[in-house]
Design an enzyme around this catalytic site. Structure first.
Site, short mmCIF file in Angstrom:
data_model
loop_
_atom_site.label_atom_id
_atom_site.label_comp_id
_atom_site.label_asym_id
_atom_site.label_seq_id
_atom_site.Cartn_x
_atom_site.Cartn_y
_atom_site.Cartn_z
N LYS A 8 2.81 10.22 -3.10
CA LYS A 8 1.56 9.54 -2.77
C LYS A 8 0.42 10.51 -3.07
O LYS A 8 0.40 11.61 -2.53
CB LYS A 8 1.51 9.16 -1.29
N GLU A 12 5.11 16.37 12.47
CA GLU A 12 5.80 15.55 11.45
C GLU A 12 7.31 15.83 11.46
O GLU A 12 8.10 14.94 11.17
CB GLU A 12 5.21 15.80 10.06
N LYS A 42 12.87 12.92 4.06
CA LYS A 42 11.79 12.24 3.32
C LYS A 42 12.29 11.84 1.93
O LYS A 42 12.04 10.72 1.48
CB LYS A 42 10.54 13.13 3.21
N ARG A 77 10.35 2.68 3.59
CA ARG A 77 9.47 3.85 3.65
C ARG A 77 8.53 3.80 4.85
O ARG A 77 8.05 4.83 5.33
CB ARG A 77 8.69 4.02 2.33
N HIS A 94 2.27 6.71 13.48
CA HIS A 94 1.07 6.73 12.65
C HIS A 94 0.11 5.57 12.89
O HIS A 94 -1.08 5.73 12.65
CB HIS A 94 1.44 6.82 11.17
N HIS A 98 -3.26 7.00 13.61
CA HIS A 98 -4.40 6.77 12.72
C HIS A 98 -5.56 6.16 13.49
O HIS A 98 -6.73 6.50 13.26
CB HIS A 98 -4.03 5.81 11.59
N HIS A 123 -4.50 15.79 11.98
CA HIS A 123 -3.65 14.62 11.76
C HIS A 123 -2.36 14.69 12.60
O HIS A 123 -2.01 13.75 13.32
CB HIS A 123 -3.33 14.50 10.27
N ASN A 182 6.14 6.13 8.95
CA ASN A 182 4.88 5.93 9.68
C ASN A 182 5.07 5.89 11.19
O ASN A 182 4.15 5.49 11.92
CB ASN A 182 4.19 4.65 9.22
N ARG A 231 -4.15 9.74 -18.70
CA ARG A 231 -3.08 8.83 -18.24
C ARG A 231 -1.86 9.56 -17.70
O ARG A 231 -0.76 9.00 -17.65
CB ARG A 231 -2.66 7.87 -19.34
N GLU A 291 6.98 1.96 -0.89
CA GLU A 291 6.78 1.43 0.46
C GLU A 291 6.82 -0.10 0.51
O GLU A 291 5.94 -0.76 1.06
CB GLU A 291 5.46 1.95 1.04
N1 NAD Z 1 0.42 12.37 0.19
C1 NAD Z 1 1.03 12.21 1.34
O1 NAD Z 1 2.12 11.63 1.41
C2 NAD Z 1 0.40 12.75 2.58
C3 NAD Z 1 1.13 12.81 3.78
C4 NAD Z 1 0.53 13.37 4.89
C5 NAD Z 1 -0.76 13.87 4.81
N2 NAD Z 1 -1.44 13.79 3.64
C6 NAD Z 1 -2.81 14.32 3.52
O2 NAD Z 1 -2.74 15.72 3.71
C7 NAD Z 1 -3.98 16.18 4.20
C8 NAD Z 1 -3.74 17.12 5.36
O3 NAD Z 1 -3.01 18.22 4.88
P1 NAD Z 1 -2.93 19.59 5.67
O4 NAD Z 1 -2.60 19.32 7.06
O5 NAD Z 1 -2.08 20.50 4.88
O6 NAD Z 1 -4.46 20.07 5.71
P2 NAD Z 1 -5.34 20.97 4.72
O7 NAD Z 1 -4.92 20.83 3.32
O8 NAD Z 1 -6.75 20.68 5.05
O9 NAD Z 1 -5.00 22.45 5.21
C9 NAD Z 1 -5.34 22.84 6.51
C10 NAD Z 1 -6.13 24.14 6.53
O10 NAD Z 1 -5.25 25.23 6.32
C11 NAD Z 1 -5.74 26.06 5.27
N3 NAD Z 1 -4.56 26.66 4.65
C12 NAD Z 1 -3.67 26.08 3.84
N4 NAD Z 1 -2.64 26.89 3.62
C13 NAD Z 1 -2.90 28.04 4.28
C14 NAD Z 1 -2.19 29.25 4.44
N5 NAD Z 1 -0.97 29.44 3.92
N6 NAD Z 1 -2.76 30.22 5.18
C15 NAD Z 1 -3.97 30.02 5.76
N7 NAD Z 1 -4.66 28.89 5.68
C16 NAD Z 1 -4.12 27.90 4.95
C17 NAD Z 1 -6.53 25.12 4.42
O11 NAD Z 1 -7.44 25.80 3.60
C18 NAD Z 1 -7.20 24.24 5.48
O12 NAD Z 1 -8.30 24.88 6.00
C19 NAD Z 1 -4.78 14.95 4.57
O13 NAD Z 1 -5.77 14.73 3.58
C20 NAD Z 1 -3.76 13.83 4.55
O14 NAD Z 1 -4.32 12.60 4.18
C21 NAD Z 1 -0.88 13.25 2.53
ZN ZN Z 2 1.50 12.02 8.87
#
Ligand code: NAD
Ligand code: ZN
Length: 380
Positions: free
Chosen positions: A166, A208, A249, A263, A270, A274, A287, A267, A144, A259
């Site tokens: 999130k 972003e 943020k 919030r 987005h 999306h 993304h 988006n 939990r 949201e």
């Molecule tokens: N929770 C939220 O509010 C929120 C907001 C936006 C996106 N997201 C989520 O985030 C994810 C995308 O995140 P992302 O863009 O970081 O992608 P990711 O986590 O897949 O990382 C991108 C790539 O970079 C590599 N990597 C990470 N750090 C590195 C570093 N310092 N050096 C070399 N390689 C590195 C990773 O292994 C991966 O291959 C999606 O799943 C999306 O849904 C969540």
């Molecule tokens: Zn985004």
């Protein structure tokens, strides 16, 4: 009645950590009452992770990461942990969005149970948004809820996904459909980790930041536009850019954690973005790249509606292209697929299309029930 006097709140831990690390860093507070936490931004922080984690006085600690990131930064971190007499459980998941799913969350739960993690334990998410999202989800559901610290290593995770609470995993029937709102105890951003990030991933993070400029801060937008080389070279100005993004943020999230309204401005770009990701099976664009196209299309739409100037709209396209991000929807993507995907977006409530549209650079509005004909005109 007896109370555990050793208990430390995230706020107290963060205060000690900030004092310990010295002056050479920036911090941003996410104000959420008793769930408030600090975002710490600086250089060479990973090597101090052991000292930092020590402040939480956790019964056990796990580092959750993937092979790619842990291969680069694991040794440094383990050394630092060891010199603070902490031997964390290291749990790696494979690298990729497709592993952000309930089965891998279940695997993580199992590893924690096997290692006898209890409610005083702590998890560290070391990686990009994928690792941050799944670790946060596991932290929020394990017994939990246990504490977790975000150590984002992609630009996107540093300015966006690690802040705001999130968490979640994907389901075969929908992306990010299983999740919780659950705030971390601390976010630690070491900008030095960006030096190993592939350029394309860096660009996706910039998208972003451009978004933050458009929704809330013209100065940030202009800075990105004028000082591209300085941003790309990871000079110290990147710390300010990340800090400003986190501030925006944090401010939005602290006013509307779940949201209910405001919030949604995060988006911007987005809804269409999306839809492009969905229409291309999440394979063609990162993304941030899809969001870049989404922002340009939303700007076009706002011009058509007469609420946004065409000069500013051109400026958005200029900045997007200058960071080598895509600005147009490729010809070969069926427009109907994009429209259909917009209709089933989880933010489309009862068939009312809600879009975030710019009024000027630095100011957006939430527009409900946008005319579908206008959207068609922009897309087709
Ligand atoms: N929770 C939220 O509010 C929120 C907001 C936006 C996106 N997201 C989520 O985030 C994810 C995308 O995140 P992302 O863009 O970081 O992608 P990711 O986590 O897949 O990382 C991108 C790539 O970079 C590599 N990597 C990470 N750090 C590195 C570093 N310092 N050096 C070399 N390689 C590195 C990773 O292994 C991966 O291959 C999606 O799943 C999306 O849904 C969540
Ligand atoms: Zn985004």
């Amino acid at each position: 009645m007896e109370f555990d006097t050793d208990f430390i709140t995230p706020g107290e831990a963060a205060e000690e950590i900030i004092e310990m690390l010295g002056l050479d860093l920036q911090n941003v507070k996410v104000e959420l009452g008793e769930r408030s936490y600090e975002i710490i931004i600086g250089r060479k922080i990973l090597g101090k992770l052991g000292m930092i984690m020590h402040q939480f006085r956790a019964s056990k600690a796990a580092i959750i990461s993937n092979d790619t990131v842990f291969r680069i930064y694991g040794d440094d971190i383990l050394r630092s942990m060891k010199s603070n007499n902490t031997s964390p459980e290291v749990i790696l998941v494979p690298d990729g969005e497709e592993f952000k799913d309930p089965l891998w969350a279940y695997y993580l739960h199992g590893r924690l149970l096997k290692a006898r993690f209890d409610r005083d334990s702590i998890l560290v998410a070391l990686g990009g948004g994928v690792i941050g999202d799944i670790t946060g989800y596991v932290a929020s559901t394990y017994m939990r809820g246990v504490r977790f610290v975000q150590v984002p290593t992609t630009l996107l995770a540093q300015v966006d996904s690690s802040v705001g609470g999130k968490t979640g995993v994907n389901h075969p029937s929908g992306k990010n459909m299983i999740g919780t709102f659950y705030q971390p105890s601390l976010v630690m951003i070491d900008v030095d980790t960006l030096s190993t990030l592939p350029a394309r991933e860096f660009g996706a993070g910039v998208a972003e930041i451009i978004k933050y400029g458009v929704i809330a801060d013209r100065k940030l937008f202009d800075y990105l536009l004028d000082k591209k080389n300085s941003v790309l070279s990871l000079s110290d100005s990147i710390i300010g850019v990340i800090k400003r993004s986190c501030e925006i943020k944090a401010e939005v999230v602290s006013k509307d954690e779940r949201e209910a309204g405001l919030r949604a401005i995060l988006n911007f770009g987005h809804t269409i973005g999306h839809a492009i990701e969905t229409a291309t099976g999440y394979r063609r664009f990162l993304h941030g790249e899809a969001i870049a196209i989404g922002m340009c299309s939303a700007a076009d739409l706002a011009v058509k509606m007469g609420i946004f100037g065409s000069d500013d709209s051109r400026l958005i396209k200029r900045i997007v292209r200058s960071y080598e991000l895509p600005s147009d929807i490729p010809e070969d993507i069926a427009r109907e697929d994009i429209l259909n995907a917009m209709e089933v977006d989880k933010k489309t409530i009862a068939g009312v299309l809600r879009l975030i549209l710019p009024e000027s650079i630095g100011r957006v509005r939430i527009e409900e029930g946008v005319d579908r004909e206008l959207i068609r005109e922009v897309l087709f």
